[in-house]
Design a protein around this motif. Structure first.
Motif, PDB file in Angstrom:
ATOM      1  N   PHE A  97      -3.055  13.271   1.409  1.00 52.05           N
ATOM      2  CA  PHE A  97      -2.556  14.334   0.545  1.00 52.05           C
ATOM      3  C   PHE A  97      -2.221  15.623   1.285  1.00 52.05           C
ATOM      4  O   PHE A  97      -1.885  16.628   0.665  1.00 52.05           O
ATOM      5  N   SER A  98      -2.280  15.588   2.592  1.00 48.67           N
ATOM      6  CA  SER A  98      -1.808  16.718   3.385  1.00 48.67           C
ATOM      7  C   SER A  98      -0.712  16.229   4.332  1.00 48.67           C
ATOM      8  O   SER A  98       0.453  16.559   4.169  1.00 48.67           O
ATOM      9  N   TYR A  99      -1.092  15.409   5.303  1.00 48.62           N
ATOM     10  CA  TYR A  99      -0.141  14.942   6.315  1.00 48.62           C
ATOM     11  C   TYR A  99       0.981  14.092   5.704  1.00 48.62           C
ATOM     12  O   TYR A  99       2.159  14.390   5.884  1.00 48.62           O
ATOM     13  N   MET A 100       0.611  13.039   4.981  1.00 51.20           N
ATOM     14  CA  MET A 100       1.634  12.170   4.385  1.00 51.20           C
ATOM     15  C   MET A 100       2.423  12.907   3.304  1.00 51.20           C
ATOM     16  O   MET A 100       3.616  12.673   3.141  1.00 51.20           O
ATOM     17  N   HIS A 101       1.757  13.794   2.565  1.00 49.45           N
ATOM     18  CA  HIS A 101       2.431  14.590   1.529  1.00 49.45           C
ATOM     19  C   HIS A 101       3.519  15.464   2.159  1.00 49.45           C
ATOM     20  O   HIS A 101       4.648  15.516   1.664  1.00 49.45           O
ATOM     21  N   LYS A 102       3.171  16.128   3.269  1.00 50.63           N
ATOM     22  CA  LYS A 102       4.137  16.981   3.969  1.00 50.63           C
ATOM     23  C   LYS A 102       5.332  16.156   4.456  1.00 50.63           C
ATOM     24  O   LYS A 102       6.485  16.545   4.279  1.00 50.63           O
ATOM     25  N   ASN A 103       5.054  14.984   5.037  1.00 53.74           N
ATOM     26  CA  ASN A 103       6.134  14.117   5.521  1.00 53.74           C
ATOM     27  C   ASN A 103       7.008  13.612   4.383  1.00 53.74           C
ATOM     28  O   ASN A 103       8.232  13.544   4.522  1.00 53.74           O
ATOM     29  N   ALA A 104       6.406  13.257   3.259  1.00 51.73           N
ATOM     30  CA  ALA A 104       7.178  12.770   2.110  1.00 51.73           C
ATOM     31  C   ALA A 104       8.066  13.875   1.551  1.00 51.73           C
ATOM     32  O   ALA A 104       9.223  13.618   1.179  1.00 51.73           O
ATOM     33  N   LYS A 105       7.557  15.096   1.505  1.00 51.66           N
ATOM     34  CA  LYS A 105       8.373  16.219   1.029  1.00 51.66           C
ATOM     35  C   LYS A 105       9.547  16.484   1.966  1.00 51.66           C
ATOM     36  O   LYS A 105      10.661  16.733   1.511  1.00 51.66           O
ATOM     37  N   LEU A 106       9.293  16.412   3.273  1.00 54.16           N
ATOM     38  CA  LEU A 106      10.386  16.605   4.238  1.00 54.16           C
ATOM     39  C   LEU A 106      11.454  15.533   4.083  1.00 54.16           C
ATOM     40  O   LEU A 106      12.651  15.820   4.119  1.00 54.16           O
ATOM     41  N   GLU A 107      11.014  14.293   3.921  1.00 51.54           N
ATOM     42  CA  GLU A 107      11.963  13.177   3.783  1.00 51.54           C
ATOM     43  C   GLU A 107      12.732  13.286   2.478  1.00 51.54           C
ATOM     44  O   GLU A 107      13.925  12.985   2.438  1.00 51.54           O
ATOM     45  N   ALA A 108      12.075  13.716   1.407  1.00 54.93           N
ATOM     46  CA  ALA A 108      12.759  13.882   0.115  1.00 54.93           C
ATOM     47  C   ALA A 108      13.786  15.005   0.187  1.00 54.93           C
ATOM     48  O   ALA A 108      14.873  14.899  -0.379  1.00 54.93           O
TER      49      ALA A 108
ATOM     50  N   TYR B 258      -4.524   4.879  -9.918  1.00 55.35           N
ATOM     51  CA  TYR B 258      -3.638   4.309  -8.898  1.00 55.35           C
ATOM     52  C   TYR B 258      -4.014   4.826  -7.500  1.00 55.35           C
ATOM     53  O   TYR B 258      -4.176   4.043  -6.559  1.00 55.35           O
ATOM     54  N   ASN B 259      -4.198   6.136  -7.367  1.00 53.84           N
ATOM     55  CA  ASN B 259      -4.553   6.706  -6.070  1.00 53.84           C
ATOM     56  C   ASN B 259      -5.983   6.350  -5.663  1.00 53.84           C
ATOM     57  O   ASN B 259      -6.261   6.143  -4.474  1.00 53.84           O
TER      58      ASN B 259
ATOM     59  N   TRP C 236       0.865  -1.174   0.000  1.00 51.14           N
ATOM     60  CA  TRP C 236       0.000   0.000   0.000  1.00 51.14           C
ATOM     61  C   TRP C 236       0.903   1.226   0.000  1.00 51.14           C
ATOM     62  O   TRP C 236       1.581   1.526   0.984  1.00 51.14           O
ATOM     63  N   ALA C 237       0.939   1.924  -1.130  1.00 54.00           N
ATOM     64  CA  ALA C 237       1.819   3.083  -1.268  1.00 54.00           C
ATOM     65  C   ALA C 237       1.205   4.087  -2.244  1.00 54.00           C
ATOM     66  O   ALA C 237       1.591   4.149  -3.404  1.00 54.00           O
ATOM     67  N   PRO C 238       0.251   4.884  -1.773  1.00 55.74           N
ATOM     68  CA  PRO C 238      -0.335   5.881  -2.676  1.00 55.74           C
ATOM     69  C   PRO C 238       0.721   6.889  -3.107  1.00 55.74           C
ATOM     70  O   PRO C 238       1.701   7.130  -2.398  1.00 55.74           O
ATOM     71  N   ASP C 239       0.507   7.463  -4.263  1.00 59.55           N
ATOM     72  CA  ASP C 239       1.438   8.454  -4.791  1.00 59.55           C
ATOM     73  C   ASP C 239       1.111   9.802  -4.160  1.00 59.55           C
ATOM     74  O   ASP C 239       0.389  10.615  -4.731  1.00 59.55           O
ATOM     75  N   VAL C 240       1.653  10.035  -2.952  1.00 60.69           N
ATOM     76  CA  VAL C 240       1.313  11.241  -2.193  1.00 60.69           C
ATOM     77  C   VAL C 240       1.916  12.506  -2.795  1.00 60.69           C
ATOM     78  O   VAL C 240       1.435  13.593  -2.533  1.00 60.69           O
ATOM     79  N   LEU C 241       2.954  12.355  -3.598  1.00 62.79           N
ATOM     80  CA  LEU C 241       3.569  13.532  -4.213  1.00 62.79           C
ATOM     81  C   LEU C 241       2.922  13.895  -5.549  1.00 62.79           C
ATOM     82  O   LEU C 241       3.288  14.887  -6.161  1.00 62.79           O
ATOM     83  N   SER C 242       1.967  13.096  -5.962  1.00 64.73           N
ATOM     84  CA  SER C 242       1.255  13.349  -7.219  1.00 64.73           C
ATOM     85  C   SER C 242       0.350  14.565  -7.070  1.00 64.73           C
ATOM     86  O   SER C 242      -0.168  14.842  -5.996  1.00 64.73           O
TER      87      SER C 242
END
Length: 161
Positions: free
Chosen positions: A75-86, A29-30, A16-22
């Motif tokens: 698309f808010s919380y996980m998106h923010k975390n993915a951007k920080l990690e990237a 897919y999402n 399970w890995a939605p494309d949160v940066l999309s």
């Protein structure tokens, strides 16, 4: 949990890995990930898997409400975390490890702030003491051969007693 993993696999996904940066939460897919999340959450809730969290069963049946919760989380919380990690690899792990340190600093700050106020220190000293960043005297350190310990950090200008 097994039901959740099986549901992901049945729908042809290895994980399970939605494309949160999309920029398209409505891509097929999402949408598939959204459906899987809704289906598994609904099944677990109906089976009282989240009863300890006080989930209102009325809302689980309302797909529109659940969709808003899901999209807000992904698309808010996980998106923010993915951007920080990237932007800074390893930053999320570091933040997780710093949470207890930050809490301890806050407790230390509160205790010192009470003392400073009771003793009538000047407002600028009290303002400085109210900041968590000003309190890092001791930090928890893991030890390979046993339980972790709090080490008192030496600071420039401080007595070494």
């Amino acid at each position: 949990m097994l039901f959740m993993f099986r549901t992901v696999a049945i729908h042809g996904l290895s994980r399970w890995a939605p494309d949160v940066l999309s920029s398209d939460p409505d891509s097929m897919y999402n949408l598939l990930h959204e459906y899987i999340a809704y289906l598994t959450f609904k099944q677990a809730t109906i089976a009282y898997g989240y009863s300890h969290m006080g989930v209102n069963l009325e809302f689980v049946e309302k797909f529109g409400v659940m969709r808003k919760f899901y999209r807000s989380f992904v698309f808010s919380y996980m998106h923010k975390n993915a951007k920080l990690e990237a932007k800074s690899p390893g930053s999320m792990l570091k933040a997780k490890q710093m949470t207890p340190v930050w809490k301890r600093r806050g407790e230390l700050a509160k205790g010192r702030l009470d003392v400073f106020m009771a003793q009538g220190f000047k407002p600028r000293v009290i303002a400085l003491a109210s900041e968590n960043e000003a309190h890092s005297d001791d930090e928890f350190t893991e030890k390979a051969d046993g339980p972790g310990v709090y080490l008192i950090k030496s600071k420039e200008g401080r007595s070494q007693k």
